[in-house]
Design an enzyme around this catalytic site. Structure first.
Site, PDB file in Angstrom:
ATOM      1  CG  ASN A  54      60.582  44.772  43.030  1.00  0.00           C
ATOM      2  OD1 ASN A  54      59.613  45.271  42.509  1.00  0.00           O
ATOM      3  ND2 ASN A  54      60.465  43.789  43.911  1.00  0.00           N
ATOM      4  CG  ASP A  55      62.450  41.040  44.386  1.00  0.00           C
ATOM      5  OD1 ASP A  55      62.789  42.214  44.600  1.00  0.00           O
ATOM      6  OD2 ASP A  55      61.777  40.376  45.203  1.00  0.00           O
ATOM      7  CD  GLU A 252      61.670  41.491  51.701  1.00  0.00           C
ATOM      8  OE1 GLU A 252      60.556  41.735  51.221  1.00  0.00           O
ATOM      9  OE2 GLU A 252      62.604  42.311  51.690  1.00  0.00           O
TER      10      GLU A 252
HETATM   11  C1  FRU Z   1      61.881  41.841  47.843  1.00  0.00           C
HETATM   12  C2  FRU Z   1      60.371  41.738  47.857  1.00  0.00           C
HETATM   13  C3  FRU Z   1      59.890  40.308  47.963  1.00  0.00           C
HETATM   14  C4  FRU Z   1      58.504  40.379  47.375  1.00  0.00           C
HETATM   15  C5  FRU Z   1      58.677  41.386  46.272  1.00  0.00           C
HETATM   16  C6  FRU Z   1      57.479  42.265  46.044  1.00  0.00           C
HETATM   17  O1  FRU Z   1      62.327  43.030  47.275  1.00  0.00           O
HETATM   18  O2  FRU Z   1      59.853  42.544  48.900  1.00  0.00           O
HETATM   19  O3  FRU Z   1      59.910  39.820  49.288  1.00  0.00           O
HETATM   20  O4  FRU Z   1      58.060  39.146  46.887  1.00  0.00           O
HETATM   21  O5  FRU Z   1      59.796  42.186  46.629  1.00  0.00           O
HETATM   22  O6  FRU Z   1      57.667  43.100  44.948  1.00  0.00           O
END
Ligand code: FRU
Length: 502
Positions: A54-55, A252
């Site tokens: 993800n991020d 976030e």
């Molecule tokens: C955003 C998020 C962030 C967190 C991460 C966890 O997609 O929820 O807030 O740090 O992903 O994987």
């Protein structure tokens, strides 16, 4: 399809997935060879060799290389057990996988996951400031999403080598708890910057019925931090949800920086990314947003993070998440991709501008040009699913549709109506700004199941489409009103022979 999409969006944010009980191992994970031939898997977007990402985290240029880290579950193609994956590049397009940069430490403050964060250079060395999560009793928990089991603290890790392969963690949190007396909805995703000899960090947070916010801390040495106040505070919007990320009560991945003489704050909430531009009072250290908008018009784009390239450009990376049911991506053995690099600018009127970085042009093969008229649409069988299409919107002011059809069935459609100043993709409408435009291009990048579209250097739309197959999918461009369209298109190269699975 609609139902699947809604179901997915329920757990759209990565942290939202904490709510769901998710398998920690994927069932029947396919072998690397199978993933390398999966026609849905993008070929020029960065993604881990397999499993979940993800991020984007901690992008940095260091000793002649771009380094990009990202949220990774190395064990399955579902969210969980967050590590930091690592890839390097000399051009932000071609990537090489590196060993995992951060892994949870058993018994440590990140024992349940190394969440998102940023990279800075301190004392001549790259450092990560990131969020660690560990189990906690409900009164100590900071993620208040109904399960209330996890506590977030902010952590520091320092690079031990110039290849950024090894990182030494400070054993204790540098920010061990949210401000006293504040009942936060979350406390994560630090965005640091420096002013003179003082460091500042904004942390994504929020409160029920008050809204999302960014908490501001300062430090001289990255190790000792003092809470100042809120950098900025959202407004209550009357929405409620079990997960505060769904109701806008938790922001976030804030990203705060200056560009073109304006300050910019990006944050992700309600399955969208918001941009704001405004004024930052450097004496009081408070940010006032003046203009705001949606950074990408589909929920497939989330949690972006920017950095400054060596030539001064502000480059943004974002997570392109899957929009299909989790059982499908889990079975595919991979999930998520990194967006193409986008260059951010702010125009004279304070609007955020966004264009794909010029480096994306390195992917182009031989250019083709076509004139589309009302009697002659463009019809192109795609033998590979890697294509860029560019159409100027300035001259003929027309209405037209760009479609992908697989065996005659519509896989994706974008209808652009220039006089109406809108573009429509399913239920999504992208408003086009009034001319004059500094850049009148519509640019579409197709990469298997990913479609990234950029409108007149301002608006973006990232979609996922799964009903596509090389040799079976046709690109159609049909004029619906106006005189004619000058279309340019290019085949794009893959960045590795095996879809970056090694
Ligand atoms: C955003 C998020 C962030 C967190 C991460 C966890 O997609 O929820 O807030 O740090 O992903 O994987």
């Amino acid at each position: 399809m609609k139902k699947d999409r809604r179901d997915f969006l329920k757990y759209g944010s990565a942290a939202g997935m904490m709510l769901a009980t998710r398998p920690r191992v994927s069932f029947g994970a396919p072998a690397a060879a199978e993933i390398a031939h999966d026609p849905q898997r993008p070929e020029f977007h960065l993604m881990p060799p397999h499993n979940w990402m993800n991020d984007p985290n901690g992008p940095i240029w260091w000793k002649g290389q771009y380094h990009l880290f990202y949220q990774l579950n190395p064990h399955a193609a579902v969210w969980g057990d967050m590590h930091w994956g690592h890839a390097i590049s000399s051009d932000m397009i071609h990537w090489h996988h590196q060993q995992v940069a951060l892994a949870p430490t058993h018994g440590g403050p990140d024992s349940e996951g190394c969440f998102s964060g940023s990279a800075v250079v301190f004392d001549g060395k790259p450092a990560f400031i990131y969020t660690g999560v560990q189990n906690a009793s409900p009164d100590q928990a900071t993620i208040r999403d109904g399960s209330d089991k996890l506590r977030e603290t902010q952590l520091l890790a320092i690079a031990e080598d110039d290849k950024l392969l090894k990182w030494k963690k400070e054993p204790k949190p540098i920010i061990p708890s949210p401000p006293p007396g504040m009942m936060v909805t979350g406390f994560r995703d630090p965005t640091p910057w420096r002013e003179g000899d003082t460091w500042y960090v904004g942390i994504g947070s929020g409160e029920r019925e008050v809204g999302g916010c960014v908490l501001l801390y300062r430090s001289k040495d990255l190790r000792h931090w003092e809470f100042m106040h809120k950098l900025t505070q959202g407004k209550p919007n009357g929405k409620t949800a079990v997960n505060p990320c769904d109701s806008g009560e938790m922001w976030e991945c804030p990203d705060f920086f200056a560009v073109d003489g304006h300050h910019v704050l990006l944050y992700s909430t309600e399955n969208k990314v918001f941009w704001t531009t405004g004024e930052y009072d450097t004496k009081k250290h408070v940010y006032f947003p003046l203009k705001t908008g949606v950074l990408d018009h589909d929920a497939a784009y989330y949690a972006p993070k920017s950095f400054v390239a060596p030539d001064g450009r502000r480059i943004l990376w974002g997570w392109l998440r899957e929009m299909r049911p989790d059982a499908q991506f889990s079975a595919a053995g991979w999930s998520g991709a990194m967006s193409l690099p986008r260059v951010l600018r702010v125009n004279r009127d304070g609007y955020l501008e966004m264009t794909p970085a010029a480096e994306c042009e390195k992917l182009r093969g031989e250019a083709k040009a076509a004139t589309v008229t009302s009697t002659e649409p463009l019809r192109l069988k795609l033998d590979t699913l890697r294509r860029e299409v560019q159409i100027p919107l300035g001259s003929a002011a027309p209405k037209f549709a760009v479609r992908l059809l697989t065996d005659e069935a519509k896989a994706w459609e974008l209808v652009v109506d220039v006089p109406e100043r809108s573009a429509t993709c399913g239920e999504i409408t992208v408003p086009l700004p009034q001319p004059p435009w500094t850049n009148d291009a519509l640019r579409i990048f197709l990469d298997a199941s990913v479609i990234e579209t950029f409108f007149v250097g301002r608006e973006a739309l990232s979609n996922r489409t799964y009903n596509v197959a090389p040799g079976k999918t046709e690109l159609q461009i049909a004029l619906q009103a106006g005189e004619g369209l000058e279309v340019k298109h290019w085949p794009l190269q893959a960045i590795s022979p095996d879809r970056l699975t090694t």
